[in-house]
Scaffold this active site. Sequence first.
Site, short mmCIF file in Angstrom:
data_model
loop_
_atom_site.label_atom_id
_atom_site.label_comp_id
_atom_site.label_asym_id
_atom_site.label_seq_id
_atom_site.Cartn_x
_atom_site.Cartn_y
_atom_site.Cartn_z
N CYS A 287 1.10 -1.23 -0.15
CA CYS A 287 0.61 -0.08 0.21
C CYS A 287 0.83 1.09 -0.09
O CYS A 287 1.70 0.96 0.36
CB CYS A 287 -0.61 0.36 1.34
SG CYS A 287 0.01 0.63 2.53
N GLU A 288 0.61 2.04 -0.58
CA GLU A 288 1.39 3.26 -0.91
C GLU A 288 0.99 4.47 0.21
O GLU A 288 2.12 5.21 0.38
CB GLU A 288 1.12 4.67 -2.15
CG GLU A 288 -0.13 4.67 -2.46
CD GLU A 288 -0.49 5.36 -3.69
OE1 GLU A 288 -0.04 4.90 -4.44
OE2 GLU A 288 -1.88 6.22 -3.98
N HIS A 289 -0.14 3.74 1.06
CA HIS A 289 0.30 5.42 2.26
C HIS A 289 1.21 5.03 3.40
O HIS A 289 1.85 5.09 4.15
CB HIS A 289 -0.97 5.26 2.66
CG HIS A 289 -1.98 5.24 1.50
ND1 HIS A 289 -3.21 4.92 1.89
CD2 HIS A 289 -2.10 6.87 1.41
CE1 HIS A 289 -3.94 5.58 0.49
NE2 HIS A 289 -3.75 6.26 0.36
N HIS A 290 1.27 3.32 3.88
CA HIS A 290 2.22 2.57 4.32
C HIS A 290 3.12 1.72 4.61
O HIS A 290 4.16 1.58 5.11
CB HIS A 290 1.30 2.09 5.96
CG HIS A 290 -0.14 2.40 6.28
ND1 HIS A 290 -0.98 2.74 5.42
CD2 HIS A 290 -0.19 3.70 7.09
CE1 HIS A 290 -2.31 3.36 6.01
NE2 HIS A 290 -1.94 4.23 7.01
N GLN B 39 -5.43 -0.43 -3.38
CA GLN B 39 -6.09 -1.39 -3.92
C GLN B 39 -7.63 -0.68 -5.54
O GLN B 39 -7.31 -1.47 -6.32
CB GLN B 39 -7.16 -2.19 -3.33
CG GLN B 39 -7.61 -3.17 -3.89
CD GLN B 39 -8.83 -3.98 -2.59
OE1 GLN B 39 -8.66 -3.82 -0.87
NE2 GLN B 39 -9.99 -4.47 -2.96
N HIS C 100 -6.08 -5.66 4.04
CA HIS C 100 -4.49 -5.07 3.85
C HIS C 100 -3.78 -5.28 5.33
O HIS C 100 -4.39 -5.02 6.64
CB HIS C 100 -5.00 -3.56 3.96
CG HIS C 100 -5.46 -3.32 2.68
ND1 HIS C 100 -5.13 -2.52 1.69
CD2 HIS C 100 -7.17 -3.77 1.78
CE1 HIS C 100 -6.05 -2.29 0.59
NE2 HIS C 100 -6.49 -2.94 1.55
N CYS D 112 -2.78 -2.93 6.74
CA CYS D 112 -1.78 -1.87 7.53
C CYS D 112 -3.44 -1.45 8.63
O CYS D 112 -3.70 -1.00 9.11
CB CYS D 112 -2.39 -0.66 6.80
SG CYS D 112 -2.87 -0.68 4.95
ZN LIG Z 1 -2.21 1.40 4.01
#
Ligand SMILES: [Zn+2]
Length: 203
Positions: free
Chosen positions: A90-93, A131, A159, A161
């Site tokens: 995931c690009e956020h975490h 996603q 996920h 995260c």
């Molecule tokens: Zn994430």
Amino acid sequence: MKRSKAVVKVMSPKRDPNSIAPLVHEMIARLGENPEREGLLRTPERVDKAMKFLLGGYTMDLHKLMNQALYSVKYDEMVIVKDIEFFSLCEHHLLPFFGKMHVAYIPNQRVIGLSKIPRLVDVFARRLQIQERLTQEVAQTIEQLIDPVGVGVICEARHFCMMMRGVEKQHSGAVTSAMLGAFRMNKETRDEFLSLVQPRTEI
Ligand SMILES: [Zn+2]
């Protein structure tokens, strides 16, 4: 002797200007660990290698991969490849999300070799992703490659995260879909696809 020195120089990961090993070393230290202790000594190099594999989608040549695998045929029924496993970050975490993708299309004189569809999923999964975009990119790429009557993609994923932090819902999964052409316009086509790939919760 000179020769073996040169080999060592080339093989040393620290000489690679694109290596993230020094950054990982720094990260471990900033997180309060000792990057010089035995167990962590080679970790920065391992992480560098692992991340380059997990994010290998950036260096894969999609068109080279696909050009040998596009065929002209008369077949005009729905083609479905179910349960394509994928792993992404995931690009956020930068934490993994993983699951299964179901890909369907109705050809318009051209098809993609069946074994290439999981490869196509990998090209986009092995990047920093969300996603929703991963699902869209797979659908749009098939549309661009063979201009089919329609494309449908369903993605079921879990996920880390969500599972390990934040809401800590270990068993929650997310389902996304992308419907193009006949799959968007024609409810019957969409329902046929959905009935064949009933989203399941056991991933
Ligand atoms: Zn994430």
